[in-house]
Design a protein around this motif. Structure first.
Motif, PDB file in Angstrom:
ATOM      1  N   LYS A  61       0.780  -1.410  -0.217  1.00 20.71           N
ATOM      2  CA  LYS A  61       0.134  -0.285   0.054  1.00 20.71           C
ATOM      3  C   LYS A  61       0.868   1.541  -0.480  1.00 20.71           C
ATOM      4  O   LYS A  61       0.609   2.108  -0.832  1.00 20.71           O
ATOM      5  CB  LYS A  61      -0.948  -0.220   1.250  1.00 20.71           C
ATOM      6  N   SER A  62       1.390   1.384   0.993  1.00 19.53           N
ATOM      7  CA  SER A  62       2.607   2.328   1.047  1.00 19.53           C
ATOM      8  C   SER A  62       3.560   2.562  -0.576  1.00 19.53           C
ATOM      9  O   SER A  62       3.785   3.620  -0.675  1.00 19.53           O
ATOM     10  CB  SER A  62       3.506   2.484   2.534  1.00 19.53           C
ATOM     11  N   THR A  63       3.851   1.825  -0.708  1.00 20.12           N
ATOM     12  CA  THR A  63       4.236   1.719  -1.808  1.00 20.12           C
ATOM     13  C   THR A  63       3.934   1.997  -3.592  1.00 20.12           C
ATOM     14  O   THR A  63       4.062   3.004  -3.881  1.00 20.12           O
ATOM     15  CB  THR A  63       5.567   0.360  -2.322  1.00 20.12           C
ATOM     16  N   LEU A 178      -3.748  10.060   1.767  1.00 14.99           N
ATOM     17  CA  LEU A 178      -3.415   9.531   3.386  1.00 14.99           C
ATOM     18  C   LEU A 178      -2.837   8.254   3.493  1.00 14.99           C
ATOM     19  O   LEU A 178      -4.062   7.178   3.598  1.00 14.99           O
ATOM     20  CB  LEU A 178      -5.224   9.754   4.450  1.00 14.99           C
ATOM     21  N   ASP A 179      -1.721   7.831   3.992  1.00 15.11           N
ATOM     22  CA  ASP A 179      -1.162   6.999   4.082  1.00 15.11           C
ATOM     23  C   ASP A 179      -1.469   6.704   6.386  1.00 15.11           C
ATOM     24  O   ASP A 179      -0.815   6.996   6.796  1.00 15.11           O
ATOM     25  CB  ASP A 179       0.531   6.316   3.806  1.00 15.11           C
ATOM     26  N   GLU A 180      -1.827   5.791   6.006  1.00 13.81           N
ATOM     27  CA  GLU A 180      -2.419   6.104   8.042  1.00 13.81           C
ATOM     28  C   GLU A 180      -2.818   6.767   8.613  1.00 13.81           C
ATOM     29  O   GLU A 180      -1.874   7.294   9.737  1.00 13.81           O
ATOM     30  CB  GLU A 180      -1.489   4.665   8.511  1.00 13.81           C
ATOM     31  N   PRO A 181      -3.085   8.078   8.445  1.00 16.84           N
ATOM     32  CA  PRO A 181      -3.759   8.917   9.426  1.00 16.84           C
ATOM     33  C   PRO A 181      -4.583   8.867  10.374  1.00 16.84           C
ATOM     34  O   PRO A 181      -4.345  10.073  11.042  1.00 16.84           O
ATOM     35  CB  PRO A 181      -4.382   9.615   8.554  1.00 16.84           C
TER      36      PRO A 181
ATOM     37  N   GLY B 271      10.246   2.743   4.730  1.00 22.02           N
ATOM     38  CA  GLY B 271       9.180   2.660   5.834  1.00 22.02           C
ATOM     39  C   GLY B 271       8.205   3.344   5.471  1.00 22.02           C
ATOM     40  O   GLY B 271       8.419   3.515   4.140  1.00 22.02           O
ATOM     41  N   GLY B 272       7.313   3.234   6.623  1.00 24.61           N
ATOM     42  CA  GLY B 272       5.691   3.057   6.226  1.00 24.61           C
ATOM     43  C   GLY B 272       4.925   1.516   6.042  1.00 24.61           C
ATOM     44  O   GLY B 272       3.862   1.442   5.582  1.00 24.61           O
TER      45      GLY B 272
HETATM   46 MG   LIG Z   1       2.413   1.005   4.821  1.00 23.98          MG
END
Ligand SMILES: [Mg+2]
Ligand SMILES: Nc1ncnc2c1ncn2[C@@H]1O[C@H](COP(=O)(O)OP(=O)(O)OP(=O)(O)O)[C@@H](O)[C@H]1O
Lengths: 337, 272
Positions: A61-63, A178-181, B271-272
């Protein structure tokens, strides 16, 4: 508004053997391994939609968010957002988006929050009147006043997250990523943040992509979800569809007068449940029975239970999204049928 | 243009506040430098005492002392730690946060650092220049201060700083691309120290070596401003070396743009 086409990202990972010897070896003859984090993902998001982007830890997801915001260059495939390619003409592109990475702040560590916003106002060239209006709105929803004079490094996690959310909305972006807000926040702060997202979406038609592990965020904010796993898209559709399609699980909760009565209930043999279709848990007072509604209808379960034992209180709960997602992540249901 | 500059003024003020926050660090950092300066002074004193003649490669002992203190002052004024900052930001991924803002990546760094330097340099320059002049008057026996040389020196320092800044940025990007920052940075500091004349005056080197070094960008860092201040150059030499400095500013500015577009494609923000 957002068009993602067969997006892929591979990372080159150096495999280092342990110890000093391994370090030397890696220096002269590095041993690379290619990790595919995102493996050909496509989806579209129309203007004004809030898309829930979910998947288990490490799904990619973050990628994906990083590629959509232009800080990672895709290995192949492309994304067009707001008619622009994020990696071309970066300055122009980022002016019209807002980004929050819950894991790290985008604010200047040493600046008081108020100054930070003043800086952002200059950078994004926000008009004075527009700026005042926006700050007022954000202040009201996110309650920034309590800590607006503190340097960012002194803020608590919840305060910092509110500050970050406000910063991402200050310039009225067309798209919000929004990544894990809501990571690590208490219920009240979560509510405030959800309210802010909801309001800006309703008032400004802001398109939002939201990743989270708190499914309440998704249920409250978005109608549609895209789920990915191991870099592949596994579901794309309405939450309601997901519920009607995979939500056969129901939950029966009751309180027994005598906990020993529990032995009298033989759901498994009586209804011929398979292992995954039933789980019975009790905390000494109340009993929770999760069961598959398509194997045994709620009415049958209720009448069977009441015929066997006497209960003080009994209730049936609908399939909740969390249960479905749990089963999906554990790959107990096949998404392709 | 003024509008574009206005975008970057907040970075200057951010830089100023940053320095104000960490002023104790600054004091310790300065003490270290002052110490190094005195060590260098005593070494050169020993060298001159043991030598027979009054001149060493065109420098008298008083000039040498002035040279040492001016080198110290100049190094301080043009100091830039872009390599270190960029390396850190790339490593911990915070570079992504700069990339998400609609501003030029290099420029945010530059203006933030100018903010930092504004504080340190304004505080330092008057006492340090006064100190150097006192030493100079004392060792040479007469007042040497020349306002024209001083103004040219300041101009030369600004260019030297810009060369240093963009050179360090370039170096940071290269180190990132070849993924080997720490050793490379150590080596760079030594080599630059030598090539820029911070360790020994370039005039002390064999003629051919000196000529080569004078054309390398590093002599434009410390050596040129110091020589101008000391009045070692005539007017045509001064014009030539200032021109050379300008050339190197533009060169490294261009190179940094080029390298950034290469480096940004290879970022793997973790990260993330
Ligand atoms: Mg992530
Ligand atoms: N810079 C990198 N180098 C190597 N591998 C990486 C890098 N960044 C991510 N990965 C790998 O890519 C995969 C996807 O990571 P990503 O951060 O996108 O997951 P995620 O869906 O955001 O997970 P989470 O919910 O835990 O935040 C993981 O297996 C991760 O180990």
């Amino acid at each position: 508004m957002i068009h993602v086409d067969n997006l892929r990202k591979e990372f080159k990972k150096v495999n280092k053997e342990p110890g000093l010897k391994g370090s030397f070896k890696a220096l002269f003859k590095p041993n690379y391994e290619i990790v595919t984090a995102v493996d050909g993902i496509s989806f579209d998001v129309p203007k004004g939609e809030i898309l829930g982007f979910i998947g288990p830890n490490g799904a990619g997801k973050s990628t994906v968010i990083k590629m959509l915001t232009g800080i990672l260059t895709p290995t192949s495939g492309q994304c067009i957002i707001n008619e622009q390619n994020p990696t071309q003409n970066r300055k122009k592109y980022v002016k019209e988006i807002g980004v929050v990475f819950g894991q790290r702040t985008q604010l200047w560590w040493d600046l008081p929050l108020r100054e930070t916003y003043a800086v952002l106002k200059e950078i994004y060239e926000v008009e004075e009147s527009e700026y005042k209006k926006r700050m007022e709105f954000l202040n009201e929803v996110l309650e920034l006043d309590d800590f607006i004079t503190s340097p960012v490094r002194t803020l608590s996690l919840g305060q910092r997250m509110r500050a970050d959310i406000a910063a991402s909305m200050l310039h009225n972006p067309k798209v919000l990523f929004l990544d894990e807000p809501t990571i690590g926040l208490d219920v009240v702060v979560k509510d405030n943040i959800r309210k802010a997202i909801e309001k800006i979406n309703a008032e400004e038609q802001t398109t939002v992509i939201l990743t989270t592990h708190d499914l309440a965020d998704i249920e409250l904010l978005s109608k549609r979800i895209v789920m990915i796993d191991k870099g592949n898209k596994v579901f794309d559709g309405k939450i309601a569809d997901l519920k009607s399609k995979y939500g056969q699980m129901r939950e029966l909760v009751f309180i027994l007068e005598n906990i020993k009565d529990l032995e009298k209930l033989e759901y498994k043999s009586h209804f011929k449940f398979k292992d995954d279709d039933l789980s019975v848990t009790n905390d000494g007072i109340s009993v929770k029975v999760r069961f598959n509604n398509s194997v045994a209808p709620v009415a049958d379960m209720l009448s069977y239970t009441l015929s066997k034992i006497s209960v003080k209180d009994i209730s049936v709960k609908d399939a909740d999204i969390e249960e479905i997602i749990r089963r999906l992540y554990k790959q107990e249901v096949d998404l392709n049928d | 243009m003024t509008k574009r500059l206005k975008i970057y003024t907040p970075f200057i003020s951010a830089g100023i506040q940053e320095t104000a926050t960490y002023r104790v660090d600054l004091i310790f950092y300065l003490l270290g430098d002052v110490l190094a300066c005195f060590v260098s002074y005593f070494i050169w004193k020993a060298v001159f005492i043991s030598s027979e003649s009054e001149f060493l490669h065109g420098f008298t002992m008083p000039q040498m002392i002035v040279y040492i203190f001016l080198m110290f002052l100049t190094s301080l004024l043009i100091y830039s730690d872009g390599t270190y900052n960029i390396g850190e930001e790339i490593r911990d991924g915070s570079i992504a946060m700069r990339m998400l803002k609609p501003v030029s990546y290099n420029a945010t760094f530059l203006f933030q650092e100018i903010g930092n330097k504004l504080v340190t340099n304004v505080i330092l320059i008057i006492p340090l220049v006064a100190g150097v002049e006192v030493v100079r008057t004392y060792v040479t026996g007469e007042i040497q201060f020349n306002i024209l040389h001083f103004v040219l020196y300041l101009i030369s320092c600004v260019m030297a700083y810009l060369i240093n800044f963009f050179f360090n940025i370039c170096f940071g990007f290269i180190a990132f691309i070849i993924k080997y920052l720490w050793g490379a940075n150590m080596m760079k500091n030594c080599v630059v120290g030598f090539l820029s004349g911070a360790i020994i005056p370039l005039a002390f080197l064999p003629d051919t070596l000196e000529k080569v070094f004078l054309f390398l960008p590093f002599s434009s860092l410390n050596y040129t401003p110091v020589m101008i201040y000391m009045g070692m150059y005539n007017s045509s030499q001064t014009a030539f070396y200032l021109g050379l400095q300008l050339f190197w500013v533009l060169f490294f500015w261009g190179l940094s743009k080029l390298l950034w577009s290469g480096a940004s494609k290879r970022l793997s923000v973790q990260g993330g």
